[in-house]
Design an enzyme around this catalytic site. Structure first.
Site, short mmCIF file in Angstrom:
data_model
loop_
_atom_site.label_atom_id
_atom_site.label_comp_id
_atom_site.label_asym_id
_atom_site.label_seq_id
_atom_site.Cartn_x
_atom_site.Cartn_y
_atom_site.Cartn_z
CE LYS A 55 -1.72 1.38 4.02
NZ LYS A 55 -1.54 2.98 4.23
CG ASN A 56 2.40 2.78 3.50
OD1 ASN A 56 1.13 3.10 3.32
ND2 ASN A 56 2.63 2.32 4.82
NE ARG A 58 -1.32 11.98 8.30
CZ ARG A 58 -1.05 13.03 8.74
NH1 ARG A 58 -1.89 14.08 8.70
NH2 ARG A 58 0.06 13.44 8.42
CB CYS A 95 -5.20 10.21 11.64
SG CYS A 95 -3.38 9.70 11.87
NE ARG A 108 0.32 10.22 10.49
CZ ARG A 108 0.01 9.15 9.79
NH1 ARG A 108 -1.22 8.59 10.00
NH2 ARG A 108 0.84 8.82 8.89
CG ASP A 122 3.35 1.02 9.45
OD1 ASP A 122 3.56 1.44 8.44
OD2 ASP A 122 3.11 2.08 10.44
CB ILE A 164 7.34 6.42 14.95
CG1 ILE A 164 8.43 5.35 14.63
CG2 ILE A 164 6.82 7.15 13.28
CD1 ILE A 164 9.69 6.09 14.03
NE ARG A 172 -7.55 4.63 5.72
CZ ARG A 172 -7.28 5.78 6.14
NH1 ARG A 172 -7.50 6.29 7.20
NH2 ARG A 172 -6.10 6.44 5.45
C1 EPZ Z 1 4.39 6.99 6.50
O1 EPZ Z 1 3.29 7.82 7.28
C2 EPZ Z 1 3.42 5.62 6.25
N1 EPZ Z 1 2.29 6.00 5.40
C3 EPZ Z 1 2.84 5.18 7.40
O2 EPZ Z 1 1.97 4.20 7.33
C4 EPZ Z 1 4.04 4.99 8.69
O3 EPZ Z 1 3.43 4.58 9.90
C5 EPZ Z 1 4.95 6.07 8.64
O4 EPZ Z 1 5.21 6.41 7.51
C6 EPZ Z 1 6.13 5.74 9.61
O5 EPZ Z 1 6.83 4.83 9.02
C7 EPZ Z 1 2.50 6.09 3.98
O6 EPZ Z 1 3.64 5.81 3.79
C8 EPZ Z 1 1.27 6.53 3.08
P1 EPZ Z 1 6.33 10.14 8.61
P2 EPZ Z 1 3.92 9.55 7.25
O7 EPZ Z 1 6.15 11.33 7.86
O8 EPZ Z 1 4.94 9.71 6.15
C9 EPZ Z 1 6.42 13.40 12.41
C10 EPZ Z 1 0.10 2.57 7.61
O9 EPZ Z 1 -0.39 2.18 8.82
N2 EPZ Z 1 6.45 14.36 11.25
O10 EPZ Z 1 7.55 9.11 8.49
O11 EPZ Z 1 2.88 10.46 7.40
C11 EPZ Z 1 5.15 12.51 12.42
O12 EPZ Z 1 4.08 13.00 13.26
C12 EPZ Z 1 0.57 4.18 7.82
O13 EPZ Z 1 0.22 2.08 6.50
C13 EPZ Z 1 6.62 15.56 11.65
O14 EPZ Z 1 6.71 15.96 12.80
O15 EPZ Z 1 5.25 9.14 8.68
C14 EPZ Z 1 5.38 11.11 13.09
O16 EPZ Z 1 5.56 11.41 14.48
C15 EPZ Z 1 0.25 4.66 9.14
N3 EPZ Z 1 6.52 16.39 10.70
C16 EPZ Z 1 6.86 10.91 12.56
O17 EPZ Z 1 7.40 12.25 12.15
C17 EPZ Z 1 6.39 15.91 9.23
O18 EPZ Z 1 6.76 17.17 8.54
C18 EPZ Z 1 7.02 10.01 11.34
O19 EPZ Z 1 6.08 10.53 10.46
C19 EPZ Z 1 6.33 14.94 9.08
C20 EPZ Z 1 6.37 13.69 9.98
#
Ligand code: EPZ
Length: 418
Positions: free
Chosen positions: A23-24, A92, A116, A121, A304, A326, A397
């Protein structure tokens, strides 16, 4: 679509199961079709709700999406750069349209994704990176408004890794003038899949999968046919299903090297994990041992897989801790697991899990994607009674036919309406 899943636990799972596409990886690859007009063909796309949602969003932007499994995207007529709230709020990952829209049109108006179930996030790292490439970013009425006469290559240093932030910046940088360096980039395999597809289109990206990614701007790209990588989280979920049911499951069509951190913890927890070029086999002959886990950015233990691993620890022989580094709110599954007899207490980002002899069936409610998978695993492990999981749209989803695949492994699991 029935929105409840019923599970009669206690049956060890046996047999083989094939994972679907990731998916990702599919979501950023679909968004990349915005970069240049033309027809793209993505193979091995998982049939799940987030893909359908992305098709709907791209449709709004003028990209046609046809097919299931193999999806043809035609962005010849893409002309809009406005991703509205009512479409973005349901997923998202819609934020992944920001980079390609800016690269193609020089402007983008994307609703800020809401929070969410797994925490606040923010997207500040995405926006800071785009500004470093010369974009002018405004936040107005809940929208990100990004404009750039032209994007110019620069050094972007992420304050901390972000998966979709890294993907957005790669897509924004492919046409930027000169060189871009993404420093402290996320290293997830899904990022490598995106970079491989973009390079097949004529981009010049090096270092994907490491924490420094270099992008040399080019003037055009050619649409491709590309096969999405297997879903490592789906694969890991089945390995844990073998553990919690004390069965023996072979997961086919996966990439074992994507699961090193998970395999290492599973073996410490007493599972046997055999490995082939594209398959893994898990069993749990002698019971589950308590082990501590902390989630980290790839190649560390994936967040995840946290909720799923917690079910294994809930059935272990002792005390373990699970630290979620995370996300700030990814323990919504804990109260539901406790209702099934798990002994878990929370303190800040740490779950303290005391293993119990068994879980018991109960009516429970899914709250987010991976939490719902953990409730399915708990239901399969529960000895007596029927577990009823409501709000399974969360599961749909992110998983392609999880219940059907588990029933092929002998799980007594079915859907009910209403
Ligand atoms: C990706 O989300 C994945 N989604 C998530 O999978 C996964 O859990 C996550 O990466 C972490 O591995 C997709 O790829 C579509 P991040 P993403 O930006 O990119 C903070 C699932 O279950 N952050 O790596 O949104 C954030 O709040 C989903 O399939 C900031 O503070 O995650 C988090 O605490 C859920 N500012 C951490 O960093 C930013 O600008 C990591 O978030 C961006 C992120």
């Amino acid at each position: 679509m029935p929105d409840r899943i019923l599970i009669e636990g206690g049956t060890p799972l046996h047999g083989e199961v094939a994972v679907s596409g990731a998916k990702n990886a599919a979501l950023p690859l679909m968004a990349a079709s915005l970069l240049v007009p033309g027809e793209y063909v993505l193979e091995n796309v998982p049939d799940l709700r987030d893909v359908t949602t992305m098709c709907g969003l791209l449709g709004h932007l003028g990209v046609s999406c046809d097919g299931r499994g193999t999806v043809t995207l035609d962005s010849t007529k893409a002309s809009s750069w406005d991703a509205p709230y009512d479409l973005v709020k349901t997923m998202r990952a819609s934020i992944l349209t920001l980079g390609p829209l800016l690269a193609r049109f020089g402007r983008a108006q994307v609703s800020q994704p809401g929070g969410c179930a797994i925490g606040t996030r923010p997207i500040n790292r995405h926006l800071a990176g785009l500004e470093a490439l010369g974009a002018n970013i405004r936040l107005e009425h809940g929208y990100v408004i990004a404009e750039a006469e032209r994007l110019v290559g620069a050094e972007v240093v992420f304050e901390a890794p972000t998966v979709t932030g890294t993907e957005n910046l790669i897509m924004a940088a492919v046409f930027a003038e000169g060189r871009t360096a993404l420093v402290n980039a996320a290293r997830e395999p899904e990022i490598v899949d995106l970079a491989d597809a973009l390079n097949a289109m004529g981009a010049r990206i090096a270092g994907a999968g490491t924490d420094v990614i270099h992008v040399e701007g080019v003037t055009s790209l050619t649409p491709v046919r590309y096969r999405v990588m297997p879903d490592r989280i789906e694969a890991g979920t089945y390995l844990i299903a073998a553990g919690v049911t004390r069965g023996n499951v072979t997961v086919k069509g996966c990439v074992p090297s994507h699961l090193r951190a998970v395999i290492e913890r599973l073996e410490k927890a007493g599972l046997t994990v055999e490995e082939g070029p594209d398959w893994l086999r898990a069993a749990c002959p002698d019971g589950i041992r308590a082990v501590d886990v902390r989630t980290d950015p790839y190649p560390g233990f994936p967040t995840d897989m946290q909720a799923q691993f917690m079910v294994l620890m809930a059935l272990s022989d002792g005390l373990s801790t699970l630290t979620e580094t995370i996300f700030d709110g990814r323990f919504m599954h804990v109260p539901e697991l406790c209702r099934m007899g798990a002994d878990i207490t929370l303190s800040d980002r740490r779950a303290i899990i005391r293993g119990v002899a068994g879980l018991s069936a109960a009516p429970v409610m899914a709250t987010d994607l991976r939490a719902s998978a953990s409730l399915v695993l708990a239901g399969l492990a529960a000895e007596e009674g029927i577990t009823e999981i409501s709000r399974v749209y969360h599961l749909d989803r992110g998983y392609d036919s999880l219940d059907r695949k588990l029933s092929l492994l002998g799980g007594k699991i079915w859907r009910a309406s209403g």
